[in-house]
Design a protein around this motif. Structure first.
Motif, PDB file in Angstrom:
ATOM      1  N   PRO A  39      45.145  36.256  42.549  1.00 10.77           N
ATOM      2  CA  PRO A  39      45.498  36.079  43.933  1.00 10.77           C
ATOM      3  C   PRO A  39      46.844  35.559  44.277  1.00 10.77           C
ATOM      4  N   ILE A  40      47.335  34.510  43.485  1.00 12.96           N
ATOM      5  CA  ILE A  40      48.541  34.116  43.513  1.00 12.96           C
ATOM      6  C   ILE A  40      49.730  35.006  43.401  1.00 12.96           C
ATOM      7  N   ILE A  41      49.536  35.775  42.379  1.00 16.47           N
ATOM      8  CA  ILE A  41      50.718  36.969  42.025  1.00 16.47           C
ATOM      9  C   ILE A  41      50.562  37.716  43.209  1.00 16.47           C
ATOM     10  N   ASP A  42      49.270  38.017  43.744  1.00 14.20           N
ATOM     11  CA  ASP A  42      49.354  38.989  44.853  1.00 14.20           C
ATOM     12  C   ASP A  42      50.166  38.617  46.200  1.00 14.20           C
ATOM     13  N   LYS A  43      50.221  37.339  46.236  1.00 13.83           N
ATOM     14  CA  LYS A  43      50.851  36.650  47.257  1.00 13.83           C
ATOM     15  C   LYS A  43      52.194  36.433  47.110  1.00 13.83           C
ATOM     16  N   ILE A  44      52.794  35.887  45.990  1.00  7.22           N
ATOM     17  CA  ILE A  44      54.187  35.712  45.745  1.00  7.22           C
ATOM     18  C   ILE A  44      54.888  36.917  45.261  1.00  7.22           C
ATOM     19  N   SER A  45      54.340  38.128  44.785  1.00  6.05           N
ATOM     20  CA  SER A  45      54.855  39.162  43.863  1.00  6.05           C
ATOM     21  C   SER A  45      54.899  38.979  42.251  1.00  6.05           C
ATOM     22  N   ALA A  46      54.801  39.733  41.815  1.00  6.51           N
ATOM     23  CA  ALA A  46      54.847  39.934  40.286  1.00  6.51           C
ATOM     24  C   ALA A  46      55.968  39.209  39.799  1.00  6.51           C
ATOM     25  N   LYS A  47      57.071  39.733  40.332  1.00 11.12           N
ATOM     26  CA  LYS A  47      58.483  39.244  39.783  1.00 11.12           C
ATOM     27  C   LYS A  47      58.489  37.693  39.817  1.00 11.12           C
ATOM     28  N   TRP A  48      58.241  37.133  40.929  1.00  4.28           N
ATOM     29  CA  TRP A  48      58.263  35.583  41.116  1.00  4.28           C
ATOM     30  C   TRP A  48      57.190  35.051  40.570  1.00  4.28           C
ATOM     31  N   GLY A  49      56.092  35.603  40.136  1.00  2.00           N
ATOM     32  CA  GLY A  49      55.018  34.964  39.368  1.00  2.00           C
ATOM     33  C   GLY A  49      55.722  34.686  37.885  1.00  2.00           C
ATOM     34  N   MET A  50      56.298  35.616  37.381  1.00  2.00           N
ATOM     35  CA  MET A  50      56.791  35.597  36.085  1.00  2.00           C
ATOM     36  C   MET A  50      57.916  34.686  35.986  1.00  2.00           C
ATOM     37  N   VAL A  51      58.882  34.777  36.990  1.00  4.23           N
ATOM     38  CA  VAL A  51      60.185  33.790  37.040  1.00  4.23           C
ATOM     39  C   VAL A  51      59.686  32.248  36.920  1.00  4.23           C
ATOM     40  N   LEU A  52      58.756  31.937  37.932  1.00  6.52           N
ATOM     41  CA  LEU A  52      58.421  30.413  38.128  1.00  6.52           C
ATOM     42  C   LEU A  52      57.730  29.855  36.616  1.00  6.52           C
ATOM     43  N   ARG A  53      57.269  30.826  35.755  1.00  6.07           N
ATOM     44  CA  ARG A  53      56.596  30.138  34.736  1.00  6.07           C
ATOM     45  C   ARG A  53      57.401  30.547  33.438  1.00  6.07           C
ATOM     46  N   PHE A  54      58.628  30.900  33.387  1.00  2.00           N
ATOM     47  CA  PHE A  54      59.407  30.847  32.273  1.00  2.00           C
ATOM     48  C   PHE A  54      59.777  29.386  31.789  1.00  2.00           C
ATOM     49  N   SER A  55      59.919  28.538  32.766  1.00  2.61           N
ATOM     50  CA  SER A  55      60.163  27.085  32.484  1.00  2.61           C
ATOM     51  C   SER A  55      59.252  26.502  31.201  1.00  2.61           C
ATOM     52  N   ALA A  56      58.096  27.123  31.443  1.00  4.47           N
ATOM     53  CA  ALA A  56      56.904  26.569  30.473  1.00  4.47           C
ATOM     54  C   ALA A  56      57.308  26.973  29.100  1.00  4.47           C
ATOM     55  N   TYR A  57      57.721  28.050  28.865  1.00  4.89           N
ATOM     56  CA  TYR A  57      58.315  28.519  27.659  1.00  4.89           C
ATOM     57  C   TYR A  57      59.334  27.692  27.107  1.00  4.89           C
TER      58      TYR A  57
END
Length: 436
Positions: free
Chosen positions: A70-88
């Motif tokens: 649901p979160i990815i549907d709201k913010i888009s696939a691209k920004w869902g990926m970008v925001l979590r690269f920091s965890a890696y």
């Protein structure tokens, strides 16, 4: 022949994953042996923290997969990926000092981030493929992405060519190694931030709340086609856990394979990468012609290859190789050539299975791609968590029996899923009422 915009987007995404996982998997591949060596030298870290870290990562990945769609549907696939690269990046940086608590905390964060990245990838792929380009683009993604294994294996081979794991730690080279990995992951995040808008974005449903989209995920979970795919979803997690961590540890802990098993470990990574790339290359060339043979039959072939590989590993490796350095031998003397061959076969079979799973989901759930990929990663993460949790207790035979059983189940249920459902329509949910 001109390349369509959707394929160009897929290529750009593949570059991001190549960069990120070149860095992450290079580190991941030596994680447990490196931590074991650090513990021996008096480091403030549990000797099995590598296995514990994997278990924590996949546990949180499992929990997150059901809620990220649901979160990815709201913010888009691209920004869902970008925001979590920091965890890696945060997780990779922790290996500068290798503290048990930092590793465990960032492993949990990594699990949540991984859910966003993989579900986002599945959604972005689906939004940039048509029925004519889907097999080719998925295989192309896998082909480019898996150069991370080949590149990472070569990188590790150079690092360990003239030094063993303890020398690598003592020289301080591993800190330079970590800084390089963090920098490459940052480049991947930047490239992803500049990905173009998806070409085939489905029309957004009006007034769909978080609760409704979450409910849709659980609805798909109960549908017959998805239930039949559960076995292969679980098997992808077992398979990846084995070739990325447990099998490399077996190589490192079997000194009968040679004087410098760290260098052999790097060669194993190269072989796995070559296997993955060859499989991706074959399917990117064949494209939609793969349909002639059938996705189910391709999965059966891959499972048979893995079963052959498991038998060879059982025969040529000591029973206690996943647990600690051992002087024992298997039924036959450990053989470096067999070890490398099995690495390649594991990679080849895994790539085939993964690409076909992606094809099943993109074909059958084009309008609910984020939900379908979330469920795929949810089940895959469950099995990975189990594999890493039991890794410090199971002998080699225990691992191989578990994975062998799921390889057989995957072959059977995939055939049933293809024959009963996936041949009927591109988009299953149009006709599911006929079967439920």
């Amino acid at each position: 022949m001109a390349i369509d915009q959707g394929t160009k987007n897929v290529l750009r995404l593949s570059i991001s994953f190549l960069l990120l996982f070149f860095a992450y998997m290079s580190q991941e591949y030596i994680q447990e042996p490196l931590i074991e060596e650090k513990h021996k030298t008096g480091g403030n870290i549990d000797p099995h923290a590598g296995y514990h870290s994997f278990a924590i990562t996949y546990f949180f990945f499992t929990l997150s997969c059901l809620f990220v769609a649901p979160i990815i549907d709201k913010i888009s696939a691209k920004w869902g990926m970008v925001l979590r690269f920091s965890a890696y990046i945060a997780f990779q940086y922790g290996f500068i000092h290798m503290n048990t608590y930092y590793v465990y905390i960032t492993s949990a964060s990594l699990g949540v981030g991984g859910a966003f990245i993989w579900v986002g990838q599945g959604k972005y792929l689906t939004e940039n493929c048509t029925s004519e380009t889907i097999e080719r683009n998925i295989a192309l993604t896998w082909f480019i992405f898996k150069f991370c294994l080949l590149g990472g294996g070569i990188f590790l081979y150079v690092l360990f060519y003239n030094q063993k794991m303890n020398e690598f730690l003592e020289s301080g080279d591993y800190k330079t190694f970590v800084y390089i990995c963090c920098s490459i992951s940052l480049l991947a995040a930047i490239n992803t931030a500049f990905l173009p808008q998806s070409v085939y974005v489905p029309e957004r449903k009006k007034h769909e709340t978080f609760a409704k989209t979450l409910k849709a995920t659980f609805k798909i979970m109960r549908e017959s086609p998805m239930l039949l795919l559960v076995s292969i979803f679980l098997y992808t997690g077992f398979s990846r856990s084995f070739w990325i961590a447990i099998y490399p540890t077996c190589i490192k802990f079997t000194p009968a394979l040679g004087d410098n098993t760290a260098k052999l470990l790097a060669m194993s990574g190269i072989a796995t990468g070559i296997g993955q790339i060859v499989a991706g290359g074959i399917f990117s060339v064949l494209g939609k012609r793969v349909r002639i043979l059938g996705k189910d039959m391709i999965v059966v072939i891959a499972c048979v290859l893995h079963l052959i590989c498991f038998v060879l590993i059982y025969l040529f490796f000591p029973y206690d190789a996943p647990l600690h350095p051992t002087q024992n031998v298997g039924t036959f003397e450990p053989n470096a050539y067999i070890a490398i061959f099995c690495s390649g076969l594991l990679g080849f079979g895994d790539a085939i299975i993964q690409t076909q799973v992606y094809s099943f989901l993109c074909d059958g759930y084009s309008e609910e791609s984020s939900h379908a990929f979330a469920l795929f990663k949810f089940y895959s993460a469950i099995s990975s968590t189990i594999a890493f949790f039991v890794s410090k207790y199971f002998t080699l035979a225990g691992h191989l029996v578990l994975y062998g059983v799921f390889a057989i189940l995957s072959a059977i249920t995939t055939v049933l899923a293809q024959r009963l459902y996936f041949h009927k329509t591109r988009h299953l949910n149009l006709n599911l009422s006929l079967f439920n």
